[in-house]
Design an enzyme around this catalytic site. Structure first.
Site, short mmCIF file in Angstrom:
data_model
loop_
_atom_site.label_atom_id
_atom_site.label_comp_id
_atom_site.label_asym_id
_atom_site.label_seq_id
_atom_site.Cartn_x
_atom_site.Cartn_y
_atom_site.Cartn_z
N ASP A 1 35.13 42.34 57.17
CA ASP A 1 34.45 43.32 56.31
C ASP A 1 34.38 44.66 57.04
OD1 ASP A 1 32.28 42.94 53.71
OD2 ASP A 1 32.14 44.77 54.93
N ASN B 1 28.94 37.00 45.65
CA ASN B 1 28.15 37.85 44.76
C ASN B 1 28.91 37.99 43.44
OD1 ASN B 1 26.17 38.33 46.74
ND2 ASN B 1 27.42 39.95 47.65
N GLY C 1 24.83 41.57 42.82
CA GLY C 1 25.08 42.55 43.87
C GLY C 1 26.56 42.73 44.20
N GLN C 2 27.44 42.40 43.25
CA GLN C 2 28.87 42.55 43.51
C GLN C 2 29.25 44.02 43.38
OE1 GLN C 2 31.40 40.31 40.82
NE2 GLN C 2 33.22 40.67 42.06
N HIS D 1 35.59 37.39 45.92
CA HIS D 1 35.63 37.26 47.38
C HIS D 1 34.48 36.40 47.86
CE1 HIS D 1 33.52 40.99 46.28
NE2 HIS D 1 32.71 40.76 47.32
N HIS E 1 32.09 35.99 51.03
CA HIS E 1 31.62 36.54 52.31
C HIS E 1 31.34 35.38 53.25
CE1 HIS E 1 30.32 40.73 51.09
NE2 HIS E 1 30.27 40.16 49.90
P1 5GP Z 1 30.25 42.73 47.39
O1 5GP Z 1 29.13 43.71 47.48
O2 5GP Z 1 31.19 43.07 46.24
O3 5GP Z 1 29.86 41.29 47.41
O4 5GP Z 1 31.07 42.90 48.72
C1 5GP Z 1 32.09 43.83 48.91
C2 5GP Z 1 32.30 43.93 50.39
O5 5GP Z 1 33.53 44.56 50.61
C3 5GP Z 1 31.24 44.75 51.14
O6 5GP Z 1 30.63 43.95 52.15
C4 5GP Z 1 32.02 45.92 51.71
O7 5GP Z 1 31.59 46.30 52.99
C5 5GP Z 1 33.44 45.38 51.73
N1 5GP Z 1 34.45 46.40 51.57
C6 5GP Z 1 34.47 47.40 50.64
N2 5GP Z 1 35.58 48.16 50.79
C7 5GP Z 1 36.27 47.62 51.83
C8 5GP Z 1 37.51 47.98 52.46
O8 5GP Z 1 38.19 48.94 52.10
N3 5GP Z 1 37.90 47.21 53.52
C9 5GP Z 1 37.18 46.13 53.94
N4 5GP Z 1 37.67 45.45 54.98
N5 5GP Z 1 36.01 45.77 53.37
C10 5GP Z 1 35.56 46.51 52.32
#
Ligand code: 5GP
Ligand code: ZN
Length: 114
Positions: free
Chosen positions: A30, A87, A93-94, A100, A102
């Site tokens: 991340d 998420n 909180g997505q 994906h 985490h």
């Molecule tokens: P969500 O909030 O959708 O569950 O998680 C998205 C995750 O993607 C976040 O933890 C954020 O830091 C990560 N993320 C967003 N953009 C990028 C990116 O360009 N590269 C990487 N490696 N992680 C990303």
């Protein structure tokens, strides 16, 4: 998907610190880690979120989860464990609309989430 950031990581248009990849999935660190270990496991195919999974995706989901577990162990989380999180949409909180998992580990994590 043209303007999906994770599809761009899959294609290589955006760089990421890749941990593992195969025909079906990709794992990478991340960009904004919330724990000493924080990586994401995603399908190569653009699936928006867990609500959009179809019955034919069951094997893929098993593969994603099993790889998440395997990589978590490889990165040092076997003994103390880790948090495996998906998420979904706004209440979940997505922020990136490409499914994906985490994986967070390397420190104790609070529960319940805020
Ligand atoms: P969500 O909030 O959708 O569950 O998680 C998205 C995750 O993607 C976040 O933890 C954020 O830091 C990560 N993320 C967003 N953009 C990028 C990116 O360009 N590269 C990487 N490696 N992680 C990303
Ligand atoms: Zn995508």
């Amino acid at each position: 998907m043209d303007n999906c950031i994770f599809c761009k990581i899959v294609s290589g248009a955006i760089p990421a610190k890749r941990i593992y990849e195969d025909d079906e999935l990709l794992a990478f660190h991340d960009v904004s880690p919330q724990a000493p270990v924080h990586f994401l496991v995603i399908p190569r195919r653009h699936i928006r979120n867990i609500m959009e999974l179809a019955p034919e995706d069951v094997a893929l989901v098993g593969h994603l989860l099993h790889k998440a577990q395997e990589l978590a162990a490889k990165l040092g989380c076997a003994e103390k464990g880790a948090r495996f999180v998906i998420n979904c949409k706004s209440d979940g909180g997505q922020t990136v609309d490409h499914l994906h998992i985490h994986v967070l580990g390397g420190r104790p994590l609070a529960w319940p989430p805020g």
